[in-house]
Design a protein around this motif. Sequence first.
Motif, PDB file in Angstrom:
ATOM      1  N   ILE A  14       0.851  -1.184   0.000  1.00 48.99           N
ATOM      2  CA  ILE A  14       0.000   0.000   0.000  1.00 48.99           C
ATOM      3  C   ILE A  14       0.890   1.237   0.000  1.00 48.99           C
ATOM      4  O   ILE A  14       1.807   1.345   0.814  1.00 48.99           O
ATOM      5  N   LEU A  15       0.614   2.138  -0.922  1.00 49.28           N
ATOM      6  CA  LEU A  15       1.350   3.395  -1.023  1.00 49.28           C
ATOM      7  C   LEU A  15       0.389   4.534  -0.709  1.00 49.28           C
ATOM      8  O   LEU A  15      -0.660   4.670  -1.331  1.00 49.28           O
ATOM      9  N   LEU A  16       0.746   5.339   0.284  1.00 46.98           N
ATOM     10  CA  LEU A  16      -0.056   6.490   0.679  1.00 46.98           C
ATOM     11  C   LEU A  16       0.653   7.745   0.195  1.00 46.98           C
ATOM     12  O   LEU A  16       1.853   7.900   0.410  1.00 46.98           O
ATOM     13  N   ILE A  17      -0.084   8.633  -0.456  1.00 49.67           N
ATOM     14  CA  ILE A  17       0.530   9.799  -1.103  1.00 49.67           C
ATOM     15  C   ILE A  17      -0.071  11.100  -0.589  1.00 49.67           C
ATOM     16  O   ILE A  17      -1.293  11.267  -0.560  1.00 49.67           O
ATOM     17  N   GLN A  18       0.815  12.001  -0.218  1.00 52.13           N
ATOM     18  CA  GLN A  18       0.468  13.406   0.055  1.00 52.13           C
ATOM     19  C   GLN A  18       0.820  14.163  -1.222  1.00 52.13           C
ATOM     20  O   GLN A  18       1.987  14.203  -1.621  1.00 52.13           O
ATOM     21  N   PRO A  19      -0.149  14.772  -1.920  1.00 53.63           N
ATOM     22  CA  PRO A  19       0.145  15.470  -3.174  1.00 53.63           C
ATOM     23  C   PRO A  19       0.948  16.764  -2.981  1.00 53.63           C
ATOM     24  O   PRO A  19       1.065  17.267  -1.871  1.00 53.63           O
ATOM     25  N   PHE A  20       1.443  17.279  -4.094  1.00 50.20           N
ATOM     26  CA  PHE A  20       1.972  18.643  -4.126  1.00 50.20           C
ATOM     27  C   PHE A  20       0.807  19.573  -3.849  1.00 50.20           C
ATOM     28  O   PHE A  20      -0.348  19.150  -3.865  1.00 50.20           O
ATOM     29  N   ILE A  21       1.084  20.837  -3.578  1.00 48.63           N
ATOM     30  CA  ILE A  21      -0.007  21.778  -3.336  1.00 48.63           C
ATOM     31  C   ILE A  21       0.205  23.057  -4.146  1.00 48.63           C
ATOM     32  O   ILE A  21       1.334  23.413  -4.479  1.00 48.63           O
ATOM     33  N   THR A  22      -0.903  23.711  -4.445  1.00 49.44           N
ATOM     34  CA  THR A  22      -0.877  24.983  -5.150  1.00 49.44           C
ATOM     35  C   THR A  22      -1.474  26.035  -4.229  1.00 49.44           C
ATOM     36  O   THR A  22      -2.578  25.859  -3.723  1.00 49.44           O
ATOM     37  N   LEU A  23      -0.709  27.104  -4.007  1.00 50.87           N
ATOM     38  CA  LEU A  23      -1.104  28.146  -3.058  1.00 50.87           C
ATOM     39  C   LEU A  23      -1.010  29.523  -3.692  1.00 50.87           C
ATOM     40  O   LEU A  23      -0.128  29.776  -4.503  1.00 50.87           O
ATOM     41  N   SER A  24      -1.893  30.407  -3.278  1.00 52.28           N
ATOM     42  CA  SER A  24      -1.752  31.797  -3.692  1.00 52.28           C
ATOM     43  C   SER A  24      -0.945  32.563  -2.653  1.00 52.28           C
ATOM     44  O   SER A  24      -0.300  33.552  -2.968  1.00 52.28           O
ATOM     45  N   VAL A  73       5.219   9.215 -11.742  1.00 47.33           N
ATOM     46  CA  VAL A  73       5.038   7.868 -12.284  1.00 47.33           C
ATOM     47  C   VAL A  73       6.248   7.001 -11.955  1.00 47.33           C
ATOM     48  O   VAL A  73       6.103   5.835 -11.567  1.00 47.33           O
ATOM     49  N   GLU A  74       7.434   7.544 -12.075  1.00 45.18           N
ATOM     50  CA  GLU A  74       8.652   6.783 -11.777  1.00 45.18           C
ATOM     51  C   GLU A  74       8.707   6.390 -10.294  1.00 45.18           C
ATOM     52  O   GLU A  74       9.069   5.261  -9.957  1.00 45.18           O
ATOM     53  N   ILE A  75       8.340   7.306  -9.425  1.00 48.06           N
ATOM     54  CA  ILE A  75       8.310   7.007  -7.988  1.00 48.06           C
ATOM     55  C   ILE A  75       7.345   5.852  -7.717  1.00 48.06           C
ATOM     56  O   ILE A  75       7.678   4.901  -6.992  1.00 48.06           O
ATOM     57  N   ILE A  76       6.170   5.914  -8.319  1.00 47.42           N
ATOM     58  CA  ILE A  76       5.164   4.876  -8.097  1.00 47.42           C
ATOM     59  C   ILE A  76       5.630   3.540  -8.666  1.00 47.42           C
ATOM     60  O   ILE A  76       5.473   2.493  -8.028  1.00 47.42           O
ATOM     61  N   LYS A  77       6.215   3.551  -9.859  1.00 46.10           N
ATOM     62  CA  LYS A  77       6.724   2.308 -10.454  1.00 46.10           C
ATOM     63  C   LYS A  77       7.732   1.645  -9.532  1.00 46.10           C
ATOM     64  O   LYS A  77       7.716   0.431  -9.356  1.00 46.10           O
ATOM     65  N   ASN A  78       8.614   2.430  -8.943  1.00 45.60           N
ATOM     66  CA  ASN A  78       9.648   1.879  -8.058  1.00 45.60           C
ATOM     67  C   ASN A  78       9.059   1.269  -6.784  1.00 45.60           C
ATOM     68  O   ASN A  78       9.673   0.390  -6.191  1.00 45.60           O
ATOM     69  N   LYS A  79       7.899   1.734  -6.369  1.00 44.64           N
ATOM     70  CA  LYS A  79       7.262   1.220  -5.145  1.00 44.64           C
ATOM     71  C   LYS A  79       6.388  -0.006  -5.405  1.00 44.64           C
ATOM     72  O   LYS A  79       6.116  -0.763  -4.503  1.00 44.64           O
ATOM     73  N   ASN A  80       5.923  -0.166  -6.648  1.00 43.61           N
ATOM     74  CA  ASN A  80       5.124  -1.321  -7.062  1.00 43.61           C
ATOM     75  C   ASN A  80       3.932  -1.592  -6.123  1.00 43.61           C
ATOM     76  O   ASN A  80       3.796  -2.698  -5.600  1.00 43.61           O
ATOM     77  N   PRO A  81       3.060  -0.608  -5.936  1.00 40.36           N
ATOM     78  CA  PRO A  81       1.941  -0.799  -4.999  1.00 40.36           C
ATOM     79  C   PRO A  81       0.775  -1.578  -5.614  1.00 40.36           C
ATOM     80  O   PRO A  81       0.578  -1.583  -6.827  1.00 40.36           O
ATOM     81  N   ASP A  82       0.006  -2.215  -4.739  1.00 41.37           N
ATOM     82  CA  ASP A  82      -1.248  -2.852  -5.134  1.00 41.37           C
ATOM     83  C   ASP A  82      -2.409  -1.881  -4.950  1.00 41.37           C
ATOM     84  O   ASP A  82      -3.406  -1.946  -5.662  1.00 41.37           O
TER      85      ASP A  82
END
Length: 112
Positions: A3-13, A69-78
Amino acid sequence: MNILLIQPFITLSDVSTLQTEPLGLAYLAAYIRNDYNVEIIDLFALGISKWIKTDNKYRIGISDEKEIVEIIKNKNPDVIGITSNFTSYAEDFLRVSKMIKDNFSDILVVMV
């Protein structure tokens, strides 16, 4: 199961807005780690020095699709769980979700 849990990038003003660590993901990971292989990827923190100006806002964190995508490929999550700490970050959350589904249609993606 991985299981891979992701905190996204953020966009702020307003770049002085405080962004905190993804505590919700940390709590979830602590709860399930005895039954599953779990890892957290914080795209915001990993790319804290990567600022991209978009109109009158700033995107902070790793936001390049190829890099994600490369980060996710390296983690190989289900399974991938993605969080959004605040509704003001929903657009970034959805952008990351779309990147993942476009590149990994066979991986279950859940909103955390």
